[in-house]
Design an enzyme around this catalytic site. Structure first.
Site: not given
Ligand code: GLC
Length: 705
Positions: A347, A350, A425
């Site tokens: 995650d 980017e 998200d």
């Molecule tokens: C980011 C991710 C999401 C995750 C959050 C906390 O927003 O896209 O899926 O739950 O981080 O880790």
């Protein structure tokens, strides 16, 4: 072929008869084809007779399969292609604003978009500068390979041109088609294909940022089993970590990770853990210290460690362009693997940074690259892909007998080799349910066949009807996971009570029944690059009505799905392309092409099966550990003969498989010889409305009821 246009050097290579590479190098710029996206490593073997060159100024075009395409309409030193009469553009990766891209301006630059992004946001988490064109039903493709910022103008500024800006020296690839399937096969021959995931990765998955501790996750898992709601995977989001230190477990909240994972495993669940690239700057944290000692982090242009703030506070960031950093990162996953964690979720890659809010690395951050330094601005879109590669190759080393399972949010062309993409998200809005359809179709048309959005929506509170309708769609996503944000109301399948819980259960049961069909589509994607969730135009490019069918899609070649995406509605328009279609629930036959008004009350989404396509089904399972040894082939009889392929194996590892063709014309069903040494399942055939027959062992042809 080497050409000169003034001081610009132009190289044209036919990698195969249908894949061409063009390199344009202004004077003083190195001839450079290095690419993290491209895996084609054979000697070029194609025929240059398909390349048309005009000199002074140099202009290149291609001619194959009876038409000219991707023709320069300015000197080669800037990218400008004539739009052929009637040419329509598709693809471009993760885009939410519909299928067709003609008349649009596309930006390729990975961002973590603000909460509640809408279709007016062009670029999101991944960038795939790839366009699939259709002219009179024939397809070709074009991929501009630069992982910094690229912009395509697809006949917006000038209705007769496709222009691109990004770098002064540029390399692009042209794919000759002539069908969309051919273009995808050619594009993924160049950039790679998904590898077959473990079967459990096709099962239902449950996640939430906000499951605080092991007991809460246990209760969620138990909740599925107690209610008979199928589920294969539960997720640990960042709260499992010790102070958000990646690759750790919080000693209070997850005191015995291995025991916890083993307990869930015994009940048929896999556990997947999140990882973030930001490594907490902390002299008492081994991961940080070892990365610093080995000099594996990104640098400022003054040569100091580049730092920014993410969940753990101040962080350093691995330079994933450095192969040594990738290997080191992959090895850091050992504590997760030792605890029994089955897969890794990458995650914030980017990379997403908190200073300034919602930003990424400045362009002048240096990726030392193990001796081949590059500025961040030139590799930005690669960061997520290379993090996923580190994760994937690390898992392959740590657990060589199991297939790797990696999810990524960010990435670049070719990311499909290393991970599946989940689309970050979204929000619990009906609009986002709608937008998931073009978004996943666009990804599928851009090589990312394994993909999915958060079912139920991430930001904001979901509700029973939205979750139920979203689940009706979600079970057809290649990746089917319910996930939501901390602080939002619970949205597990049972969270809103009846009648929504029953709808979610029935839909997830249907997902489990369809797994052998889906698994066959994953096998096809791994071999050919064909999308799993695919736009109608992929199969019916001669039918321009399909070009605007944003809000319905095919799952493989045999199922057409048209979800309801507004509250309080039970009817919707569906376009059925040529052929006979069987309504999944009623068995009614409809002859396409036809525009129909579908009745889709809750729990009965509009699903149509292509007549005579044998669709393999399992009985309802609670999880994929209950692998049965019998398959039912469901056939909606009709006119015409359809051949499909049936794929089976043990569900994980690299053992034998069984692949056979099934050909059905509504009266007889023929089985091709079995390829591979896996013992295939017994078969029965259910001809909808006509009855069921068992297929005797060894039979190659049976007469249908
Ligand atoms: C980011 C991710 C999401 C995750 C959050 C906390 O927003 O896209 O899926 O739950 O981080 O880790």
């Amino acid at each position: 072929m080497i050409l000169r246009d003034g001081t610009t050097r132009v190289e044209v290579t036919a990698l195969t008869d249908d894949i061409f590479r063009v390199g344009v190098f202004p004077e003083g710029m190195p001839v450079e084809y290095r690419s993290e996206a491209v895996v084609f490593d054979r000697q070029p073997s194609g025929d240059l007779s398909r390349v048309r060159v005009q000199h002074d100024p140099v202009r290149i075009a291609f001619e194959a399969h009876g038409r000219v395409f991707a023709a320069d309409d300015a000197g080669v030193e800037r990218f400008s292609k004539a739009r052929a009469e009637g040419e329509r553009y598709f693809g471009c990766g993760e885009r939410t604003a519909g299928l067709e891209k003609t008349g649009s301006h596309q930006v390729f630059w990975n961002v973590d978009p603000p909460e509640g992004h809408t279709a007016s946001f062009n670029n999101l988490y991944t960038s795939i500068p790839f366009v699939l064109s259709l002219v009179d039903g024939r397809a070709h493709g074009l991929f501009l390979d630069y992982p910094g910022r690229v912009e395509f103008d697809l006949a917006k500024a000038d209705p007769d041109r496709f222009t691109a800006v990004g770098t002064d020296a540029f390399v692009y690839y042209v794919f000759a088609g002539p069908t969309p399937r051919d273009v995808l096969a050619q594009y993924t021959e160049l950039t790679g294909r998904i590898s077959l995931p473990p079967l459990w990765a096709l099962g239902n998955q449950q996640s939430k940022w906000g499951y605080e501790d092991a007991d809460e996750v246990r209760a969620i898992a138990r909740g599925h089993r107690e209610r008979g709601i199928p589920c294969d995977v539960v997720y640990l989001d960042i709260d499992h970590m010790d102070g958000y230190r990646v690759f750790t477990f919080d000693p209070q909240r997850f005191p015995d990770p291995a025991g916890f994972v083993a307990e869930l495993e015994a009940d048929g669940f896999k556990v997947v853990c999140i990882t973030d690239p930001g490594v907490k700057v902390d002299e008492d944290y081994g991961v940080y210290v070892s990365g610093r000692e080995r000099d594996l982090y990104c640098k400022t242009k003054r040569g100091t460690e580049y730092r920014n703030v993410v969940w753990p506070g101040l962080c350093a960031f691995p330079d994933f362009t450095n192969p040594e950093a990738r290997e080191w990162w992959g090895d850091q996953q050992a504590p997760l693997v030792e605890a029994g964690v089955a897969g890794v979720w990458c995650d914030m890659d980017e990379p997403a940074l908190f200073v300034p809010d919602q930003s990424t690395m400045p362009g002048d951050v240096v990726h030392p690259g193990g001796g081949e330094p590059r500025y961040h601005q030139d590799v930005h879109n690669l960061y997520g892909s290379l993090m996923a590669r580190a994760a994937r190759t690390g898992l392959e080393r740590l657990r060589p007998d199991k297939r790797p399972f990696v999810i990524t949010r960010a990435g670049y062309a070719g990311l499909q080799r290393d991970a599946l993409q989940w689309t970050g998200d979204n929000s619990s809005w009906w609009e986002h349910l709608w937008m998931s359809m073009p978004q996943l179709q666009n990804l599928g048309l851009s090589g990312v066949s394994f993909c999915g959005v958060d079912v139920g929506g991430f930001f904001g509170d979901s509700n029973g009807e939205l979750l139920a309708r979203w689940t009706e769609f979600g079970i057809f996503q290649p990746f089917c996971r319910n996930h939501s944000c901390k602080g939002t109301v619970p949205q597990e399948p049972w969270a809103f009570g009846e009648p929504w819980e029953a709808v979610c259960r029935e839909m997830l049961e249907l997902r489990m029944r369809l797994l052998p069909y889906l698994y066959g589509l994953f096998d096809e994607a791994a071999r050919t690059g064909a999308p799993i969730l695919r736009p109608l135009l992929f199969e019916y490019p001669d039918d321009p009505v399909t070009y605007s069918a944003d809000d319905e899609f095919l799952v493989g070649d045999a199922l057409l799905v048209a979800p309801i995406t507004r509250p309080g509605i039970e009817h919707r328009h569906v376009y059925l392309p040529a052929g006979t279609w069987g309504q999944w629930w009623t068995g009614e036959r409809i002859q396409g092409p036809a525009h129909v008004l579908a009745h889709a009350p809750l729990g009965k989404p509009a699903i149509y099966a292509r007549a005579n396509a044998a669709i393999p089904l399992w009985p309802v399972l609670q999880h994929t550990g209950e692998l049965p040894d019998e398959l039912t082939l469901r056939v909606f009889g009709g006119e015409g003969s359809v051949t499909r392929s049936l794929y089976e194996d043990a569900g994980d590892g690299y053992g034998p498989y069984a692949r056979r063709t099934v050909t059905c014309d509504g009266r007889t069903l023929k089985l091709g010889p079995c390829e591979g040494d896996y013992v295939p399942s017994r078969l029965r055939v259910e001809v909808v409305g006509r009855g069921v027959v068992e297929v005797p062992d060894g039979a190659f042809e049976i007469t249908l009821p």
